[in-house]
Each structure stands twice: as structure tokens, then as C-alpha cells.
Design an enzyme around this catalytic site. Structure first.
Site, PDB file in Angstrom:
ATOM      1  N   HIS A   1       1.936 -20.420 -10.507  1.00  0.00           N
ATOM      2  CA  HIS A   1       0.945 -19.671 -11.298  1.00  0.00           C
ATOM      3  C   HIS A   1       0.043 -18.805 -10.426  1.00  0.00           C
ATOM      4  O   HIS A   1      -0.981 -18.309 -10.898  1.00  0.00           O
ATOM      5  CB  HIS A   1       0.104 -20.625 -12.151  1.00  0.00           C
ATOM      6  CG  HIS A   1       0.878 -21.280 -13.260  1.00  0.00           C
ATOM      7  ND1 HIS A   1       0.426 -22.367 -13.965  1.00  0.00           N
ATOM      8  CD2 HIS A   1       2.093 -20.988 -13.796  1.00  0.00           C
ATOM      9  CE1 HIS A   1       1.327 -22.725 -14.872  1.00  0.00           C
ATOM     10  NE2 HIS A   1       2.352 -21.908 -14.786  1.00  0.00           N
TER      11      HIS A   1
ATOM     12  N   GLU B   1      -2.883 -40.709 -18.078  1.00  0.00           N
ATOM     13  CA  GLU B   1      -2.512 -41.066 -19.455  1.00  0.00           C
ATOM     14  C   GLU B   1      -1.071 -40.651 -19.732  1.00  0.00           C
ATOM     15  O   GLU B   1      -0.446 -40.002 -18.886  1.00  0.00           O
ATOM     16  CB  GLU B   1      -3.467 -40.372 -20.431  1.00  0.00           C
ATOM     17  CG  GLU B   1      -3.483 -38.867 -20.249  1.00  0.00           C
ATOM     18  CD  GLU B   1      -4.631 -38.171 -20.971  1.00  0.00           C
ATOM     19  OE1 GLU B   1      -5.677 -38.800 -21.194  1.00  0.00           O
ATOM     20  OE2 GLU B   1      -4.456 -36.981 -21.295  1.00  0.00           O
TER      21      GLU B   1
ATOM     22  N   CYS C   1      -9.042  -1.659  -4.479  1.00  0.00           N
ATOM     23  CA  CYS C   1      -7.955  -1.716  -3.505  1.00  0.00           C
ATOM     24  C   CYS C   1      -8.263  -0.820  -2.310  1.00  0.00           C
ATOM     25  O   CYS C   1      -8.689   0.333  -2.493  1.00  0.00           O
ATOM     26  CB  CYS C   1      -6.684  -1.250  -4.213  1.00  0.00           C
ATOM     27  SG  CYS C   1      -5.259  -1.100  -3.156  1.00  0.00           S
TER      28      CYS C   1
ATOM     29  N   ASN D   1       0.008 -40.190 -13.762  1.00  0.00           N
ATOM     30  CA  ASN D   1      -0.999 -39.512 -14.584  1.00  0.00           C
ATOM     31  C   ASN D   1      -2.007 -40.546 -15.071  1.00  0.00           C
ATOM     32  O   ASN D   1      -1.710 -41.737 -15.111  1.00  0.00           O
ATOM     33  CB  ASN D   1      -0.329 -38.818 -15.789  1.00  0.00           C
ATOM     34  CG  ASN D   1      -1.185 -37.705 -16.389  1.00  0.00           C
ATOM     35  OD1 ASN D   1      -2.303 -37.934 -16.838  1.00  0.00           O
ATOM     36  ND2 ASN D   1      -0.659 -36.496 -16.389  1.00  0.00           N
TER      37      ASN D   1
ATOM     38  N   CYS E   1      -1.220  -0.172  -7.392  1.00  0.00           N
ATOM     39  CA  CYS E   1      -0.118  -0.125  -6.420  1.00  0.00           C
ATOM     40  C   CYS E   1       0.491  -1.511  -6.192  1.00  0.00           C
ATOM     41  O   CYS E   1       1.448  -1.652  -5.440  1.00  0.00           O
ATOM     42  CB  CYS E   1      -0.566   0.505  -5.095  1.00  0.00           C
ATOM     43  SG  CYS E   1      -1.633  -0.555  -4.105  1.00  0.00           S
TER      44      CYS E   1
ATOM     45  N   THR F   1      -0.146 -33.529 -14.592  1.00  0.00           N
ATOM     46  CA  THR F   1      -0.022 -32.378 -15.491  1.00  0.00           C
ATOM     47  C   THR F   1       0.187 -32.861 -16.914  1.00  0.00           C
ATOM     48  O   THR F   1       0.884 -33.854 -17.141  1.00  0.00           O
ATOM     49  CB  THR F   1       1.106 -31.404 -15.064  1.00  0.00           C
ATOM     50  OG1 THR F   1       1.220 -30.365 -16.055  1.00  0.00           O
ATOM     51  CG2 THR F   1       2.449 -32.076 -14.880  1.00  0.00           C
ATOM     52  N   SER F   2      -0.415 -32.130 -17.873  1.00  0.00           N
ATOM     53  CA  SER F   2      -0.264 -32.499 -19.286  1.00  0.00           C
ATOM     54  C   SER F   2       1.109 -32.077 -19.812  1.00  0.00           C
ATOM     55  O   SER F   2       1.524 -32.532 -20.873  1.00  0.00           O
ATOM     56  CB  SER F   2      -1.382 -31.862 -20.115  1.00  0.00           C
ATOM     57  OG  SER F   2      -1.358 -30.461 -19.949  1.00  0.00           O
TER      58      SER F   2
END
Ligand code: BV8
Ligand code: ZN
Length: 243
Positions: free
Chosen positions: A121, A217, A149, A215, A132, A190-191
Site C-alpha cells: 500500500h 480477535e 516537485c 491477532n 511527472c 490484519t482484519s
């Protein structure tokens, strides 16, 4: 149903494996004090993702989106990797074929020292030119608006994959190779609701991997995995190392 395997069985299995892939989410960084996305204290409680983490949101109000990312960069600048990140650095040294696929944009795996890392991500410490497409590292906190930039003076955006945007093809290739070729897939914090990462557990399972979830849960991955352990990443992950 009680677990058929103990965490020490899983440790042995990992230590014997030649190829281990790890998929991480916000839960691993929660132990460093970084807010997660969903859940009672999650970031999305106060913000709607489509209002901030989408190309439309940035086109409509780049200043607001940059304020949100500046706020997160300020918070992250005070955070350090925790024992879960550190244990994965040690594990990488022990396993011949190893890769971490992370959904996290916080850069904590890299700052802990992980080498074989795919940040699917993106990374909050990188910016990309909207004109650019030049990508640069940027640690400035806060980044004054409008950030521009140095090559073409175009407006910079966070180098992050927003909702509705495609992941980088090379990151997907690297991820699928690691998922299809691993003996063990370890899924941490992670869910399992954001695609395509939400489909990674079945991909590895279909290719014969032993899939483990760590996790706080149960999640949407829990029904797919071979074994699920509930607890904090910073306590569970170090147990997977050799004594
Ligand atoms: C794409 C960036 C092709 C912002 C993020 C319907 C069906 C299928 C797919 C879709 C659909 N509708 C829309 C889609 C596609 C969409 C999607 O999946 N939407 C979902 C919500 C349904 N996906 C996309 O758009 C992706 N691109 O598919 O491209 C395409 C192109 C065009 C049109 C269609 C398709 C792009 C995804 C964008 C990813 N970017 N945000 C930013 O970070 O600035 S997602 C966001 O969620 C975060 O970035 C994060 O990486 C990701 C995943 O969240 P988690 O890491 O799992 O965090 P969460 O808070 O949810 O969970 C934390 C977990 O940790 C919990 O389980 C908790 O129990 C646990 N935990 C907490 N503490 C601990 C712990 N565990 C252990 N120890 C602890 N201490
Ligand atoms: Zn540019």
C-alpha cells in the site's frame, strides 16, 4: 474449537521451513502505539476513508488530505518498531526464502531492518509527483502545503495506494510469488477486509501452505487458516524464534 497446534508447534514448523511469507497489517504496529484503521480506536472512526484516502478526495481537496497525512506523519515520527517487528528481522536471518508483505504504510518494518519487504500500500515517508510521477523519500514534518516537485513543480501526493487505485504490478507479482511458493504463511494483525490482501490467505492455502494467524480477535481470515492464535503481536511473534 480448541487449537490443534500450540504456538511451539508452529515455531518448530517455521524453523524447519525453507520458505516463509509473512503478511502484516495495522495490528503489528498497534504495539508501537500506531492507531489501527478499524475497531473502537481506529482511524476510520473519525474519518470516512472515501473522504480522505481516495483519488477523488485528493482532487477535491488536496489541502485536507495533506493535513491528514501530515498529522499521521507527525504521530509516526515519534514511534519505533516493537519486539514483533524485531523478531521478524531475526526470523529473516534464519529462513532461506523469506518475505514480508505489509499493508502498513508506516515504514516500521524497514526501520527495524527487514530486507525482503513488499509494501503493497506504499509508504507514508515517500511522495510522488502528480505530474511527472517522480517518487522521492521525504521525512519533512509537517510538509508545508502545497508540496511541489523539484523536477517539474507539480503537486506532490503521498506515495500510498488509495481506495479504487491499483497496486503496483511489481508488488503484486512479488506478493503472489511469495504466497504461491511458501511453506508457511504467517498473517499478523490484519482484519482481512481490504482487497487484494484479503484474498492472500486462500491463495497460499490453495498452493499448499500451512497458514497461521496471530491477532487479538477472530477475523475474516480465521475460517481459512490452519491455526489462529489470539494475543498481542509483540508477545506472540517473539515466541516463534529459536530459543
Ligand atoms: C484495488 C490507504 C483494483 C490509506 C488503504 C468489494 C469487494 C472486493 C473489493 C472491493 C469491493 N469494493 C471495493 C473494493 C476494492 C477495495 C477494497 O478492498 N475495499 C474493501 C474495503 C471492500 N480495494 C481497493 O480499492 C484496492 N485496490 O482493489 O485495485 C481495483 C481498482 C479500481 C476499482 C476496483 C478495484 C486498494 C486498497 C487501498 C488500500 N489502502 N488505505 C492510508 O493508509 O493512508 S487500506 C487501509 O486498510 C490501510 O492502509 C491498511 O493497510 C488496510 C488494511 O487494514 P488492516 O491493516 O487490516 O487494519 P485494521 O485496522 O482493519 O485491522 C487491524 C487488525 O489488527 C484487527 O484485526 C485487530 O484485531 C488487530 N490488532 C490490533 N492490535 C493488535 C492486533 N493484532 C495483534 N496484536 C495487536 N496488538
Ligand atoms: Zn514532477
Amino acid at each position: 474449537m480448541p487449537n490443534q497446534f500450540t504456538i511451539l508447534d508452529v515455531r518448530d514448523r517455521i524453523q524447519e521451513a525453507r520458505s516463509v511469507t509473512v503478511l502484516t497489517g495495522a495490528g503489528i504496529s498497534a504495539d508501537s502505539g500506531v492507531p489501527t484503521f478499524r475497531g473502537p480506536e481506529g482511524l476510520w472512526k473519525n474519518f470516512r476513508p472515501e473522504e480522505l484516502a481516495s483519488p477523488d478526495a485528493f482532487a477535491r481537496d488536496p489541502k485536507l488530505v495533506w493535513e491528514w497525512y501530515n498529522w499521521r506523519r507527525e504521530l509516526l515520527a515519534t514511534k519505533q518498531p516493537n519486539p514483533a517487528h524485531d523478531a521478524l528481522v531475526q526470523l529473516e536471518k534464519q529462513i532461506p526464502n523469506f518475505r514480508i508483505i505489509t499493508q502498513n504504510v508506516d515504514g516500521l518494518h524497514a526501520s527495524a531492518g527487514t530486507q525482503r519487504l513488499t509494501e503493497i500500500h506504499g509508504n507514508i515517508w515517500k511522495v510522488r509527483c502528480t505530474q511527472c510521477h517522480n517518487i522521492t523519500s521525504n521525512q519533512e514534518v509537517p510538509l508545508p502545503f502545497p508540496p511541489t516537485c523539484t523536477v517539474c513543480d507539480g503537486l506532490l501526493r503521498p506515495h500510498i495506494v488509495w481506495f479504487g487505485e491499483s497496486l503496483a504490478p511489481e508488488d503484486l507479482e512479488q506478493s503472489y510469488a511469495a504466497l504461491q511458493g511458501c511453506e508457511v504463511l504467517l498473517i499478523i494483525g490484519t482484519s482481512g477486509v481490504v482487497y487484494p490482501a484479503a484474498s492472500f490467505a486462500p491463495v497460499a492455502k490453495d498452493h499448499g501452505a500451512f497458514v497461521v494467524e496471530l491477532n487479538l480477535e477472530t477475523t475474516s481470515n480465521s475460517s481459512v487458516v490452519d491455526v489462529s492464535f489470539q494475543g498481542r503481536a509483540k508477545e506472540l511473534v517473539p515466541l516463534l524464534l529459536k530459543d
